[in-house]
Scaffold this motif. Structure first.
Motif, PDB file in Angstrom:
ATOM      1  N   THR A  68       0.839  -1.207   0.000  1.00  0.00           N
ATOM      2  CA  THR A  68       0.000   0.000   0.000  1.00  0.00           C
ATOM      3  C   THR A  68       0.872   1.254   0.000  1.00  0.00           C
ATOM      4  N   ALA A  69       1.934   1.224   0.814  1.00  0.00           N
ATOM      5  CA  ALA A  69       2.852   2.373   0.872  1.00  0.00           C
ATOM      6  C   ALA A  69       3.509   2.612  -0.478  1.00  0.00           C
ATOM      7  N   MET A  70       3.886   1.543  -1.160  1.00  0.00           N
ATOM      8  CA  MET A  70       4.514   1.703  -2.476  1.00  0.00           C
ATOM      9  C   MET A  70       3.543   2.315  -3.477  1.00  0.00           C
ATOM     10  N   ARG A  71       2.296   1.891  -3.441  1.00  0.00           N
ATOM     11  CA  ARG A  71       1.305   2.447  -4.365  1.00  0.00           C
ATOM     12  C   ARG A  71       1.059   3.930  -4.076  1.00  0.00           C
ATOM     13  N   LEU A  72       1.020   4.278  -2.782  1.00  0.00           N
ATOM     14  CA  LEU A  72       0.849   5.688  -2.423  1.00  0.00           C
ATOM     15  C   LEU A  72       2.022   6.519  -2.924  1.00  0.00           C
ATOM     16  N   GLY A  73       3.244   5.980  -2.731  1.00  0.00           N
ATOM     17  CA  GLY A  73       4.430   6.691  -3.207  1.00  0.00           C
ATOM     18  C   GLY A  73       4.399   6.887  -4.710  1.00  0.00           C
ATOM     19  N   ALA A  74       3.989   5.848  -5.442  1.00  0.00           N
ATOM     20  CA  ALA A  74       3.918   5.952  -6.907  1.00  0.00           C
ATOM     21  C   ALA A  74       2.879   6.995  -7.324  1.00  0.00           C
ATOM     22  N   ARG A  75       1.767   7.042  -6.576  1.00  0.00           N
ATOM     23  CA  ARG A  75       0.726   8.013  -6.910  1.00  0.00           C
ATOM     24  C   ARG A  75       1.227   9.448  -6.730  1.00  0.00           C
ATOM     25  N   VAL A  76       1.956   9.683  -5.614  1.00  0.00           N
ATOM     26  CA  VAL A  76       2.501  11.019  -5.367  1.00  0.00           C
ATOM     27  C   VAL A  76       3.503  11.391  -6.460  1.00  0.00           C
ATOM     28  N   LEU A  82       8.678  20.459 -17.598  1.00  0.00           N
ATOM     29  CA  LEU A  82       9.682  19.444 -17.939  1.00  0.00           C
ATOM     30  C   LEU A  82       9.724  19.145 -19.430  1.00  0.00           C
ATOM     31  N   GLY A  83       8.800  19.675 -20.167  1.00  0.00           N
ATOM     32  CA  GLY A  83       8.773  19.413 -21.603  1.00  0.00           C
ATOM     33  C   GLY A  83       8.279  18.027 -21.944  1.00  0.00           C
ATOM     34  N   LEU A  84       7.323  17.519 -21.175  1.00  0.00           N
ATOM     35  CA  LEU A  84       6.823  16.153 -21.385  1.00  0.00           C
ATOM     36  C   LEU A  84       5.534  16.185 -22.191  1.00  0.00           C
ATOM     37  N   THR A  85       5.498  15.413 -23.257  1.00  0.00           N
ATOM     38  CA  THR A  85       4.297  15.272 -24.064  1.00  0.00           C
ATOM     39  C   THR A  85       3.390  14.209 -23.447  1.00  0.00           C
ATOM     40  N   PRO A  86       2.139  14.114 -23.874  1.00  0.00           N
ATOM     41  CA  PRO A  86       1.258  13.037 -23.383  1.00  0.00           C
ATOM     42  C   PRO A  86       1.868  11.640 -23.564  1.00  0.00           C
ATOM     43  N   GLN A  87       2.582  11.425 -24.693  1.00  0.00           N
ATOM     44  CA  GLN A  87       3.212  10.116 -24.897  1.00  0.00           C
ATOM     45  C   GLN A  87       4.311   9.881 -23.869  1.00  0.00           C
ATOM     46  N   HIS A  88       5.104  10.954 -23.584  1.00  0.00           N
ATOM     47  CA  HIS A  88       6.125  10.814 -22.533  1.00  0.00           C
ATOM     48  C   HIS A  88       5.483  10.402 -21.205  1.00  0.00           C
ATOM     49  N   LEU A  89       4.413  11.091 -20.843  1.00  0.00           N
ATOM     50  CA  LEU A  89       3.736  10.788 -19.575  1.00  0.00           C
ATOM     51  C   LEU A  89       3.201   9.354 -19.559  1.00  0.00           C
ATOM     52  N   TYR A  90       2.649   8.929 -20.687  1.00  0.00           N
ATOM     53  CA  TYR A  90       2.124   7.561 -20.771  1.00  0.00           C
ATOM     54  C   TYR A  90       3.243   6.551 -20.538  1.00  0.00           C
ATOM     55  N   ASP A  91       4.389   6.747 -21.221  1.00  0.00           N
ATOM     56  CA  ASP A  91       5.505   5.805 -21.076  1.00  0.00           C
ATOM     57  C   ASP A  91       6.080   5.837 -19.668  1.00  0.00           C
ATOM     58  N   LEU A  92       6.211   7.040 -19.087  1.00  0.00           N
ATOM     59  CA  LEU A  92       6.745   7.120 -17.720  1.00  0.00           C
ATOM     60  C   LEU A  92       5.767   6.520 -16.710  1.00  0.00           C
ATOM     61  N   GLY A  93       4.475   6.670 -16.966  1.00  0.00           N
ATOM     62  CA  GLY A  93       3.489   6.037 -16.077  1.00  0.00           C
ATOM     63  C   GLY A  93       3.627   4.525 -16.106  1.00  0.00           C
ATOM     64  N   GLU A  94       3.811   3.972 -17.315  1.00  0.00           N
ATOM     65  CA  GLU A  94       4.019   2.518 -17.416  1.00  0.00           C
ATOM     66  C   GLU A  94       5.335   2.118 -16.757  1.00  0.00           C
ATOM     67  N   ILE A 135       6.691   3.544 -14.218  1.00  0.00           N
ATOM     68  CA  ILE A 135       6.473   3.554 -12.760  1.00  0.00           C
ATOM     69  C   ILE A 135       5.897   2.215 -12.305  1.00  0.00           C
ATOM     70  N   PHE A 136       4.937   1.673 -13.066  1.00  0.00           N
ATOM     71  CA  PHE A 136       4.349   0.381 -12.681  1.00  0.00           C
ATOM     72  C   PHE A 136       5.368  -0.753 -12.758  1.00  0.00           C
ATOM     73  N   VAL A 137       6.218  -0.729 -13.804  1.00  0.00           N
ATOM     74  CA  VAL A 137       7.271  -1.737 -13.915  1.00  0.00           C
ATOM     75  C   VAL A 137       8.229  -1.629 -12.729  1.00  0.00           C
ATOM     76  N   TYR A 138       8.596  -0.384 -12.428  1.00  0.00           N
ATOM     77  CA  TYR A 138       9.520  -0.132 -11.313  1.00  0.00           C
ATOM     78  C   TYR A 138       8.894  -0.551  -9.983  1.00  0.00           C
ATOM     79  N   LEU A 139       7.602  -0.282  -9.845  1.00  0.00           N
ATOM     80  CA  LEU A 139       6.891  -0.668  -8.624  1.00  0.00           C
ATOM     81  C   LEU A 139       6.921  -2.176  -8.426  1.00  0.00           C
ATOM     82  N   ASP A 140       6.771  -2.915  -9.514  1.00  0.00           N
ATOM     83  CA  ASP A 140       6.853  -4.384  -9.430  1.00  0.00           C
ATOM     84  C   ASP A 140       8.243  -4.833  -8.989  1.00  0.00           C
ATOM     85  N   GLN A 141       9.272  -4.149  -9.503  1.00  0.00           N
ATOM     86  CA  GLN A 141      10.636  -4.504  -9.103  1.00  0.00           C
ATOM     87  C   GLN A 141      10.849  -4.269  -7.608  1.00  0.00           C
ATOM     88  N   LEU A 142      10.374  -3.137  -7.117  1.00  0.00           N
ATOM     89  CA  LEU A 142      10.494  -2.846  -5.684  1.00  0.00           C
ATOM     90  C   LEU A 142       9.763  -3.912  -4.861  1.00  0.00           C
TER      91      LEU A 142
END
Length: 404
Positions: A108-116, A128-140, A142-149
């Protein structure tokens, strides 16, 4: 193959991390401390297990974990080939196990951290100069990274659980050594070790002797409060409160398929004595002296036989004295007269009852009894002689059953 299970997210998808502009990592780093502060506030406010403001060491540990998670995430954005360093998160998982929790609060703590973190990215996306595609890829990402943690924490959690279980098992083995030691160990030492082994001190115990089985045999299925010494030279158990409700049935079910003898219930300090009796009963069973068609062999059902066979040399000497009047007869005559005399001693002195027990004609019994009176004379009137005769005749009968 190294034996470790490979997951789809063990290795990062470089495409996700390379999506963001190269300077994003440099722009994010100055604000990581503030993001970490927001993450910690969110976690301590919403997860009761982590709300420990007075515990400065604990707060430092949370801060270290959050800082490390954010640092490695930004490092990966800057360099998708940056090495993955899971040790901190394994340590966190071990800490959760040592705290006696499961992994739910941590996840739960990890999910909260990812949300923040995701919220901060979206808020600063234009800067930061991020396009919607950049945000989409970084959001994905984050989920991959969350699984690793989560995987790293789970590995540490399982390591700590296994280590703790092994330590408890070692303490329980040591406790069994103390309980079975001769002379008896100090009560204080037993109390202290029982506490660290998580074993509630019972009022009574019973020792259980087990027949050895070859490797691969199904181990007993026993309650956790039963101390097991299956790897000892003589496999055995110590069962707490053996006369408690349902204990007999639980033991019968758990030892199904095993041949075992259960010693009498005794105070804790006499555990070794109960096990000694159980081993003697099991030995008499191997020899055929004690028979049990099914289920466990219980010493409480065979105490007289156990006592008789406690000193077989003494019983043999008494047998020579008390059965001397029969010594000159043929073996078949000895057997018939011994059987009749034992039935007469056990079931009364009426020829009819003895005949019914032996399944012979009463006249046959009367004839044998006259023979015994001639052989023994006045000895059969002496209650002490009759008592000793019953002892040796019972022993003779048991021994004969064992050699049959």
């Amino acid at each position: 193959m190294n034996g470790r299970r490979t997951r789809s997210h063990d290795l990062p998808d470089h495409r996700l991390w390379r999506s963001a502009p190269a300077n994003v990592a440099k722009l994010l780093r100055p604000g990581l401390a503030q993001v970490a502060h927001q993450v910690i506030e969110e976690i301590t406010a919403r997860i009761p297990e982590y709300a420990r403001p007075a515990d400065t060491n604990y707060i430092k540990a949370i801060r270290l974990a959050v800082d490390e998670a954010l640092r490695q995430f930004v490092d990966r954005i800057e360099n998708p080939n940056a090495p993955w360093e899971p040790d901190v998160f394994r340590t966190i998982g071990r800490g959760e196990a040592n705290e006696g929790r499961n992994l739910d609060p941590l996840q739960t703590a990890m999910r909260l951290g990812a949300r923040v973190a995701w919220r901060r990215l979206t808020e600063q996306s234009e800067q930061l100069g991020l396009t919607p595609q950049h945000l989409y890829d970084l959001g994905e990402a984050i989920f991959v990274y969350l699984d690793q943690l989560a995987d790293a924490a789970a590995e540490g959690f399982e390591e700590a659980r296994a280590r703790a279980a092994g330590e408890i098992e070692r303490r329980r083995h040591r406790l069994m050594d103390l309980l079975l030691s001769q002379p008896a160990a100090s009560p204080d030492a037993i109390v202290e070790l029982a506490k660290t082994a998580g074993w509630r001190l019972p009022k009574t115990v019973a020792g259980v002797a087990l027949e050895e089985h070859p490797g691969g045999y199904r181990p007993p299925s026993l309650p956790p409060d039963v101390l097991a010494g299956l790897d000892r030279p003589g496999p055995c158990l110590i069962v707490p409160d053996p006369d408690g409700p349902g204990q007999a049935q639980t033991l019968e079910k758990g030892l199904r398929g095993w041949k075992a003898a259960v010693g009498p219930a005794v105070p804790l300090a006499a555990a070794a004595t109960s096990l000694r009796w159980a081993r003697e009963a099991l030995d008499l069973h191997r020899r055929g002296v004690l028979t049990e068609q099914r289920g466990l062999l219980r010493c409480s059902d065979h105490m007289a036989t156990l006592i008789v066979f406690k000193d077989e040399e003494l019983v043999t000497a008494l047998t020579k004295v008390r059965l001397a009047p029969l010594a000159h007869l043929r073996p078949s005559q000895q057997d018939r007269l011994a059987e009749t005399l034992l039935a007469w001693l056990r079931h009364g002195r009426g020829a009819g009852e003895v005949a019914a027990r032996l399944h012979v004609h009463p006249q046959t019994v009367r004839y044998r009894l006259r023979q015994l009176e001639e052989l023994y004379g006045d000895q059969l009137s002496d209650p002490d002689v009759r008592f000793e005769l019953e002892i040796v005749l019972r022993a003779r009968q048991s021994a004969a059953a064992g050699t049959a």
